[in-house]
Write a protein that holds these residues in place. Structure first.
Motif, PDB file in Angstrom:
ATOM      1  N   GLN A   1      14.375  32.859 -25.350  1.00 54.96           N
ATOM      2  CA  GLN A   1      14.201  32.748 -24.014  1.00 54.96           C
ATOM      3  C   GLN A   1      12.645  33.229 -23.861  1.00 54.96           C
ATOM      4  O   GLN A   1      11.990  33.833 -24.448  1.00 54.96           O
ATOM      5  CB  GLN A   1      15.133  33.816 -23.216  1.00 54.96           C
ATOM      6  CG  GLN A   1      14.656  35.401 -24.176  1.00 54.96           C
ATOM      7  CD  GLN A   1      15.429  36.549 -23.029  1.00 54.96           C
ATOM      8  OE1 GLN A   1      15.288  36.604 -22.033  1.00 54.96           O
ATOM      9  NE2 GLN A   1      16.472  37.059 -24.010  1.00 54.96           N
TER      10      GLN A   1
ATOM     11  N   LYS B   1      16.295  30.694 -20.413  1.00 57.26           N
ATOM     12  CA  LYS B   1      17.100  30.929 -21.762  1.00 57.26           C
ATOM     13  C   LYS B   1      17.506  29.572 -22.396  1.00 57.26           C
ATOM     14  O   LYS B   1      17.870  28.609 -21.318  1.00 57.26           O
ATOM     15  CB  LYS B   1      18.187  31.669 -21.345  1.00 57.26           C
ATOM     16  CG  LYS B   1      17.599  33.069 -20.899  1.00 57.26           C
ATOM     17  CD  LYS B   1      18.951  33.852 -20.447  1.00 57.26           C
ATOM     18  CE  LYS B   1      18.652  35.223 -20.352  1.00 57.26           C
ATOM     19  NZ  LYS B   1      19.929  36.015 -20.070  1.00 57.26           N
ATOM     20  N   THR B   2      17.601  29.181 -23.455  1.00 60.52           N
ATOM     21  CA  THR B   2      18.071  28.182 -24.047  1.00 60.52           C
ATOM     22  C   THR B   2      18.903  28.685 -25.424  1.00 60.52           C
ATOM     23  O   THR B   2      18.360  29.564 -26.180  1.00 60.52           O
ATOM     24  CB  THR B   2      17.034  27.104 -24.472  1.00 60.52           C
ATOM     25  OG1 THR B   2      17.762  25.913 -25.102  1.00 60.52           O
ATOM     26  CG2 THR B   2      15.898  27.765 -25.428  1.00 60.52           C
ATOM     27  N   GLU B   3      19.877  28.079 -25.844  1.00 62.87           N
ATOM     28  CA  GLU B   3      20.703  28.299 -27.182  1.00 62.87           C
ATOM     29  C   GLU B   3      21.744  27.090 -27.428  1.00 62.87           C
ATOM     30  O   GLU B   3      21.964  26.299 -26.642  1.00 62.87           O
ATOM     31  CB  GLU B   3      21.461  29.456 -27.203  1.00 62.87           C
ATOM     32  CG  GLU B   3      22.610  29.370 -26.100  1.00 62.87           C
ATOM     33  CD  GLU B   3      23.364  30.911 -26.353  1.00 62.87           C
ATOM     34  OE1 GLU B   3      24.373  31.019 -26.965  1.00 62.87           O
ATOM     35  OE2 GLU B   3      22.993  31.949 -25.655  1.00 62.87           O
TER      36      GLU B   3
ATOM     37  N   ALA C   1      24.581  22.500 -26.692  1.00 59.30           N
ATOM     38  CA  ALA C   1      22.990  23.110 -26.421  1.00 59.30           C
ATOM     39  C   ALA C   1      23.135  23.095 -24.867  1.00 59.30           C
ATOM     40  O   ALA C   1      23.879  22.359 -24.075  1.00 59.30           O
ATOM     41  CB  ALA C   1      22.381  21.581 -26.568  1.00 59.30           C
ATOM     42  N   GLU C   2      22.388  24.355 -24.548  1.00 58.65           N
ATOM     43  CA  GLU C   2      22.442  24.446 -23.170  1.00 58.65           C
ATOM     44  C   GLU C   2      20.707  25.128 -22.590  1.00 58.65           C
ATOM     45  O   GLU C   2      20.110  25.624 -23.866  1.00 58.65           O
ATOM     46  CB  GLU C   2      23.254  25.585 -22.490  1.00 58.65           C
ATOM     47  CG  GLU C   2      23.002  26.897 -23.377  1.00 58.65           C
ATOM     48  CD  GLU C   2      24.125  27.897 -23.008  1.00 58.65           C
ATOM     49  OE1 GLU C   2      23.966  28.999 -22.503  1.00 58.65           O
ATOM     50  OE2 GLU C   2      25.397  27.617 -23.061  1.00 58.65           O
ATOM     51  N   ILE C   3      20.707  25.193 -21.384  1.00 56.68           N
ATOM     52  CA  ILE C   3      19.435  25.640 -20.776  1.00 56.68           C
ATOM     53  C   ILE C   3      19.694  26.299 -19.696  1.00 56.68           C
ATOM     54  O   ILE C   3      20.570  25.806 -18.582  1.00 56.68           O
ATOM     55  CB  ILE C   3      18.177  24.757 -20.846  1.00 56.68           C
ATOM     56  CG1 ILE C   3      16.931  25.225 -20.475  1.00 56.68           C
ATOM     57  CG2 ILE C   3      18.356  23.586 -19.863  1.00 56.68           C
ATOM     58  CD1 ILE C   3      15.549  24.458 -20.605  1.00 56.68           C
ATOM     59  N   GLN C   4      19.038  27.411 -19.444  1.00 61.85           N
ATOM     60  CA  GLN C   4      19.230  28.212 -18.036  1.00 61.85           C
ATOM     61  C   GLN C   4      17.983  28.504 -17.420  1.00 61.85           C
ATOM     62  O   GLN C   4      16.624  28.781 -18.085  1.00 61.85           O
ATOM     63  CB  GLN C   4      19.994  29.389 -18.327  1.00 61.85           C
ATOM     64  CG  GLN C   4      21.525  29.363 -18.922  1.00 61.85           C
ATOM     65  CD  GLN C   4      21.989  30.862 -19.201  1.00 61.85           C
ATOM     66  OE1 GLN C   4      21.646  31.746 -18.466  1.00 61.85           O
ATOM     67  NE2 GLN C   4      22.386  30.975 -20.393  1.00 61.85           N
TER      68      GLN C   4
ATOM     69  N   ARG D   1      22.478  26.700 -15.041  1.00 62.43           N
ATOM     70  CA  ARG D   1      22.680  26.448 -16.318  1.00 62.43           C
ATOM     71  C   ARG D   1      23.065  24.889 -16.449  1.00 62.43           C
ATOM     72  O   ARG D   1      23.989  24.397 -15.771  1.00 62.43           O
ATOM     73  CB  ARG D   1      23.727  27.335 -17.126  1.00 62.43           C
ATOM     74  CG  ARG D   1      24.268  26.715 -18.313  1.00 62.43           C
ATOM     75  CD  ARG D   1      25.339  27.672 -18.815  1.00 62.43           C
ATOM     76  NE  ARG D   1      26.093  27.142 -19.796  1.00 62.43           N
ATOM     77  CZ  ARG D   1      27.424  27.296 -20.395  1.00 62.43           C
ATOM     78  NH1 ARG D   1      27.907  28.616 -19.967  1.00 62.43           N
ATOM     79  NH2 ARG D   1      28.159  26.743 -21.228  1.00 62.43           N
TER      80      ARG D   1
ATOM     81  N   ASP E   1      24.401  22.118 -19.414  1.00 62.11           N
ATOM     82  CA  ASP E   1      24.754  22.033 -20.775  1.00 62.11           C
ATOM     83  C   ASP E   1      24.531  20.426 -21.150  1.00 62.11           C
ATOM     84  O   ASP E   1      24.735  19.480 -20.277  1.00 62.11           O
ATOM     85  CB  ASP E   1      26.171  21.961 -20.914  1.00 62.11           C
ATOM     86  CG  ASP E   1      26.695  23.509 -20.959  1.00 62.11           C
ATOM     87  OD1 ASP E   1      25.765  24.330 -20.612  1.00 62.11           O
ATOM     88  OD2 ASP E   1      27.995  23.586 -20.504  1.00 62.11           O
TER      89      ASP E   1
END
Length: 366
Positions: A185, A198-200, A212-215, A233, A235
């Motif tokens: 993040q 944020k990403t994870e 995989a995602e990003i906020q 968010r 995906d």
């Protein structure tokens, strides 16, 4: 014979008079010398300690009675009313007439009886205008100064990127698969409000990307230790899907770092995620971090192989070594388990519902 008796009687009568000391009376003849008046004997009066008085001689003079003592003056130094630098140095003998109240156990409040305590704030202290300088310089002239003061005390803009987890995972059971995970993040803004990214995600080593995602979030402080966060968010895997995000992030009691959020997808699916971790310092460089992550779903999501209820739990333990605070490799172990209906769906597809993995990773920030 009669003359001899008269002369003897006159001599005997004059002897007591001759024995008297008339040295203080002054001479009556021309050869007499002036004698200074006697000084007050402070030793005899008890005004001085014995070590400052001369030794007593054989002939003692009866001391005069001591005068009535004067009203003692208040010793502000002994009472603690003055700072030490404003008081004279203490000597072996205290000054006569000074009363020492230092041992009387006086409290910290030295106000007069019946008066308001020293800690009370006078009403006039809050009766003035909020910005008293405006009355002299004007509100327009003082506004830039107040804005500058706010920027220098919490309103400055700063930024940071934190890679919390960048790790490889090695399965300990035969049916498990080796994989990798990232969790990072970054933010930019002030202490009160900031913009957060944020990403994870995770995947298989040498295989396909699984999640995989990003906020993109707006974060606003709701207290000294917690921020409210809201945003969107997106995906990328296993399929493209958008979510609204509402959550909190901060420092819980006992120094637990907490990150929790609710996600409402564009298809009406409501899910949640809760992460908590704690940094236990073993030394200044060795840090042991227990961590747990829990995922929940309000309904079944068949296309994602998710059932309603608690869908997954991941407790783990990581030991990192901070070469410098910004760069810390670590090793660890983590247990990953799917629960409830989600575990049933995994078993029906021939997949393991749980497993233990050994971790090797890197944590860093800049």
């Amino acid at each position: 014979m009669i003359r001899a008796l008269l002369l003897t009687g006159a001599a005997l009568a004059a002897a007591p008079l001759a024995a008297q000391d008339h040295s203080m009376h002054g001479g009556h003849d021309g050869a007499a010398t002036d004698v200074a008046p006697a000084e007050m004997d402070h030793c005899a009066m008890g005004h001085l300690p014995p070590e400052q008085c001369p030794p007593k001689s054989g002939a003692q003079v009866e001391p005069e009675p001591e005068p009535a003592p004067k009203q003692p003056e208040m010793d502000h130094c002994a009472m603690g009313h003055l700072p030490p630098e404003q008081c004279p140095p203490k000597t072996g003998s205290a000054a006569h007439g000074k009363m020492d109240h230092s041992a009387h156990g006086m409290g910290t409040d030295k106000s007069a009886p019946g008066a308001a305590p020293e800690s009370a704030v006078p009403a006039r202290a809050l009766a003035g205008p909020r910005y008293a300088a405006d009355a002299i310089w004007g509100a327009e002239a003082m506004a830039p100064s107040r804005a500058q003061l706010a920027r220098e005390n919490g309103g400055m803009k700063t930024g940071m990127v934190l890679v919390e987890r960048l790790e490889a995972r090695f399965a300990t059971d035969r049916g498990g698969k080796d994989g990798y995970v990232w969790d990072a993040q970054g933010w930019y803004g002030g202490d009160i409000s900031r913009f957060v990214i944020k990403t994870e995600g995770e995947g298989e080593l040498g295989g396909a990307l699984e999640d995989a995602e990003i906020q993109a979030l707006y974060s606003h402080a709701i207290g000294p230790f917690f921020d409210f966060q809201g945003g969107v968010r997106l995906d990328a895997e296993p399929e493209t899907r958008a979510h609204l995000v509402l959550g909190v992030q901060g420092l819980a009691p006992y120094w637990f770092h907490v990150d929790g959020a609710l996600f409402l997808s564009d298809k009406g699916d409501l899910t949640a995620r809760l992460e908590a971790e704690y940094d236990q310092k073993i030394t200044q460089q060795w840090i042991l971090q227990p961590r747990i992550e829990v995922e929940l779903s309000a309904q079944d999501i068949p296309e994602r192989e998710i059932g309603a209820g608690i869908t997954k739990i991941e407790p783990g333990l990581r030991l990192r070594y901070e070469i410098v605070p910004e760069f810390a490799p670590y090793v660890g172990v983590e247990y990953e388990a799917k629960l409830g209906q989600t575990a049933d769906i995994a078993r029906a597809d021939g997949k393991d519902a749980d497993g233990i993995k050994v971790l090797v990773g890197l944590r860093g920030w800049f």
